[in-house]
Write a protein that holds these residues in place. Structure first.
Motif, short mmCIF file in Angstrom:
data_model
loop_
_atom_site.label_atom_id
_atom_site.label_comp_id
_atom_site.label_asym_id
_atom_site.label_seq_id
_atom_site.Cartn_x
_atom_site.Cartn_y
_atom_site.Cartn_z
N GLN A 177 0.96 -1.19 -0.06
CA GLN A 177 0.18 -0.01 -0.02
C GLN A 177 0.85 1.31 0.17
O GLN A 177 0.59 2.32 -0.54
N LYS A 181 0.69 3.94 -2.88
CA LYS A 181 0.40 5.41 -2.59
C LYS A 181 1.58 6.51 -3.16
O LYS A 181 1.54 7.44 -3.41
N SER A 224 4.87 15.02 1.80
CA SER A 224 4.15 14.06 1.49
C SER A 224 4.26 12.77 1.70
O SER A 224 3.53 12.01 1.97
N SER A 227 2.76 12.31 4.89
CA SER A 227 1.15 12.15 5.17
C SER A 227 0.78 10.65 4.70
O SER A 227 0.13 10.03 5.45
N ILE A 228 1.68 10.05 3.72
CA ILE A 228 1.28 8.59 3.44
C ILE A 228 1.42 7.70 4.87
O ILE A 228 0.86 6.90 5.14
N LYS A 230 1.54 8.57 7.80
CA LYS A 230 0.58 8.63 8.87
C LYS A 230 -0.75 8.17 8.64
O LYS A 230 -1.54 7.75 9.80
N LYS A 231 -1.10 7.90 7.66
CA LYS A 231 -2.45 7.59 7.19
C LYS A 231 -2.44 5.72 7.64
O LYS A 231 -1.58 5.23 7.63
N ASN A 232 -3.82 5.44 8.08
CA ASN A 232 -4.02 4.04 8.22
C ASN A 232 -3.93 3.09 6.95
O ASN A 232 -4.19 3.63 5.99
N PHE A 239 -8.42 -1.42 9.96
CA PHE A 239 -7.46 -0.36 9.79
C PHE A 239 -6.41 -0.43 10.57
O PHE A 239 -6.52 -0.72 11.78
N HIS A 241 -2.41 0.92 12.04
CA HIS A 241 -1.73 2.04 12.25
C HIS A 241 -0.19 1.48 12.22
O HIS A 241 0.41 0.56 13.41
#
Ligand code: C2E
Ligand code: CA
Ligand code: CA
Length: 563
Positions: A177, A181, A224, A227-228, A230-232, A239, A241
């Motif tokens: 993933q 991303k 950038s 932020s990728i 940190k997202k689940n 989901f 972490h």
């Protein structure tokens, strides 16, 4: 391109490639025939068939075998004139050879490809591994390419817990993933990205942009990625972490500082720093490079420690510790010096901390204690009776035979254990407190005095003070140096002295440089002082002269009476 690389590069070849190859081998064969004037050419005409089959596989081998046989066999019978078998049989021979050699070539190709795959693929994720990235970087280095590059190493700190909870394939799922991303944002940057699984909990991205515009600005690039991270992530409907830490290294060429796998190592180092300092992201920069150079200089020198000990490039100097109430020399601290024939003086700060990370400290401490004990014996023969203190590292204390070794040495030299003191730093205690404590207790039982060095700088805990069998607290120089100017330092030193006395421990102040410091320390009843004011570390001869001149008693220069 090597034969192996060519063999592995592709399955299908173009007709032109095969044609050129056949033509070359044919010409080569004919040249052989004419050059060596070989009359029996029948067997030589197998060469092109074997070569072609080997490189292009059984189908082309078979086809070419039949073609050669059909075209040349009737001809060859006439040329050789030896009454060879009927050309049909020979045609069958060519075809069989083509088929068999082609098959063997294919088997070899598959085997090599399998081996290569194992070497460059991470089995658990199916992604290319660390070796593949190193190969890539080495290849790019060789071609001296320039552009805009970045290596980003991401570690999933909670991988173990995630695997235990969600199964082993959770890492693969997170990595994939992350990869998808990142691929999206790379597209926007008009750059290329390659993904490598470099460790069971680490993934690396290699970003590459060949046009004149850089990858995005430093901040935007980092934002950038963050932020990728940190997202689940989604795994089997849950989901998740992932506790990701990022290490980044950006560079624009493969010069000496970025050669081969170095960029990857820098990014790995950055991620190590991020983990240690609990940061989300660390960018490897020039200051890290400078530190690295310093460290590698120190590592260089480590290899020479044994030689330095054997060649007597290392020796001891002795700094007196003065009983502040009487001025008498209480003991001397043995400090190591290294006079390198090429590099000159190598300060202990450059090699002791590195040596302490390895078994080399054992050799150093053995050398120091042996030298110190021999020196003590020599001084005693010339009528100087002082104790000697040596610095001992955690590693030494953790060796089960260390205490016995020291005691045997003293016995061998017919010296009482009381004449030896050991200095251990506070940081020695955090390694494996119980084992260090066991070692210290055995020294204490043997009546060897123990000083807790650099007190106040490390992880001082009153628990330690209560449990440790220490005789002296050595107040760190950083407090003593500021006595003249800093009120807090004065209060701290006084508090340490009072605290130590209340638990029957004596105090040593190190780094006493001025008479004001000396007087203050004497005033607050610090027991022992050590510093440049009284004497710098001295060679054994210089110490004997100093001791004789002063009659073993130090008198402060402006001996103002301190009440
Ligand atoms: P340390 O054990 O705290 O040693 C005291 C250091 O302070 C010594 O530096 C000494 O020369 C310096 N010093 C003493 N008085 C003064 C002063 O008045 N002013 C100033 N500015 N400095 C003073 P050195 O010899 O460079 O040693 C540095 C450190 O290297 C030592 O700190 C010790 O941790 C380590 N070391 C030195 N010799 C040995 C050794 O034989 N074995 C081990 N394990 N460590 C050693
Ligand atoms: Ca010391
Ligand atoms: Ca110290």
């Amino acid at each position: 391109m090597s034969v192996k690389k060519y063999l592995l590069s592709r399955d299908r070849r173009t007709a032109m490639e095969v044609g050129i190859f056949v033509a070359v081998t044919q010409v080569f064969t004919f040249l052989l025939v004419f050059y060596f004037r070989i009359s029996e050419v029948t067997y030589l005409s197998f060469i092109p068939v074997i070569c072609t089959a080997f490189f292009f596989g059984e189908m082309i081998g078979l086809f070419f075998g039949i073609a050669v046989a059909t075209c040349f066999s009737p001809l060859l019978i006439d040329l050789s004139g030896h009454g060879s078998p009927a050309w049909v049989i020979r045609a069958f021979g060519y075809a069989t050879v083509g088929l068999v050699v082609g098959y063997l070539g294919n088997v070899l190709r598959h085997y090599l490809r399998f081996k290569e795959n194992v070497r460059v693929t991470d089995i658990s994720t199916g992604l290319p591994n660390r070796q593949a990235l190193c190969d890539k970087l080495t290849e790019l280095s060789a071609s001296q390419i320039s552009g805009h590059f970045a290596i980003v190493v991401i570690i999933i700190s909670n991988r173990k817990i995630l695997s235990e909870t969600f199964g082993n394939d959770v890492t693969k799922s997170i990595f994939n993933q992350f990869k998808d991303k990142c691929a999206e944002f790379t597209k926007k940057m008009n750059a290329e990205i390659e993904t490598y699984s470099i460790n069971s909990d680490q993934i690396a991205f290699f970003f590459r942009k060949n046009d004149e515009n850089d990858l995005e600005s430093k901040e935007k690039f980092e934002d950038s990625l963050m932020s990728i991270a940190k997202k689940n992530f989604l795994h089997n409907g849950f989901f998740i972490h992932a506790d990701s830490r990022l290490g980044i290294y950006r560079f624009s060429d493969f010069s000496e500082a970025n050669f081969g796998e170095l960029p990857l190592r820098y990014a790995e180092e950055a991620v190590d720093i991020a983990v240690k300092q609990m940061k989300d992201l660390v960018v490897y920069g020039p200051s890290n490079l400078a530190q690295n150079a310093k460290r590698s200089k120190a590592s260089d020198i480590l290899g020479e420690i044994d030689l330095a000990i054997r060649s007597r490039w290392m020796f001891l100097v002795y700094q007196p510790k003065i009983n502040m109430a009487t001025g008498k020399v209480n003991s001397v601290e043995a400090l190591i010096r290294w006079n390198h024939p090429v590099r000159g003086f190598v300060p202990p700060g450059l090699f002791i901390p590195q040596a302490e990370q390895s078994t080399l400290i054992e050799n150093i401490t053995d050398f120091v204690i042996r030298q110190a004990v021999l020196q003590l014996k020599l001084w005693q023969r010339s009528g100087i009776y002082v104790n000697i203190a040596v610095n001992v590292s955690t590693y030494n204390l953790l060796q089960p035979n260390f205490v016995n070794k020291v005691l045997n040495l003293l016995k061998e030299k017919d010296l009482p254990p009381e004449c030896l003191e050991i200095e251990v730093t506070e940081s020695a205690l955090i390694a494996d407190f119980q084992h260090v404590l066991d070692g210290l207790n055995r020294f204490h039982d043997a009546k060897i005095k123990i000083a807790l060095d650099d007190f106040g700088t490390g992880y001082s805990s009153f628990q330690y003070l209560q449990r440790l069998p220490i005789d002296y607290l050595k107040i760190d120089q950083s407090f003593v140096r500021n006595l003249g100017t800093n009120r807090e330092s004065k209060e701290i030193v006084k508090a340490i002295v009072d605290l130590a006395h209340s638990i029957d421990v004596k105090t040593i102040a190190e780094g006493v440089e001025t008479i004001t410091d000396y007087e203050y320390l004497n005033n607050v009843k610090c027991d022992i002082g050590q510093g440049y004011l009284m004497a710098k570390p001295l060679t054994s001869n210089a110490f004997v002269s100093w001791y004789s001149e002063n009659n073993g008693v130090y008198t402060p220069p402006l001996a103002t009476k301190v009440s």
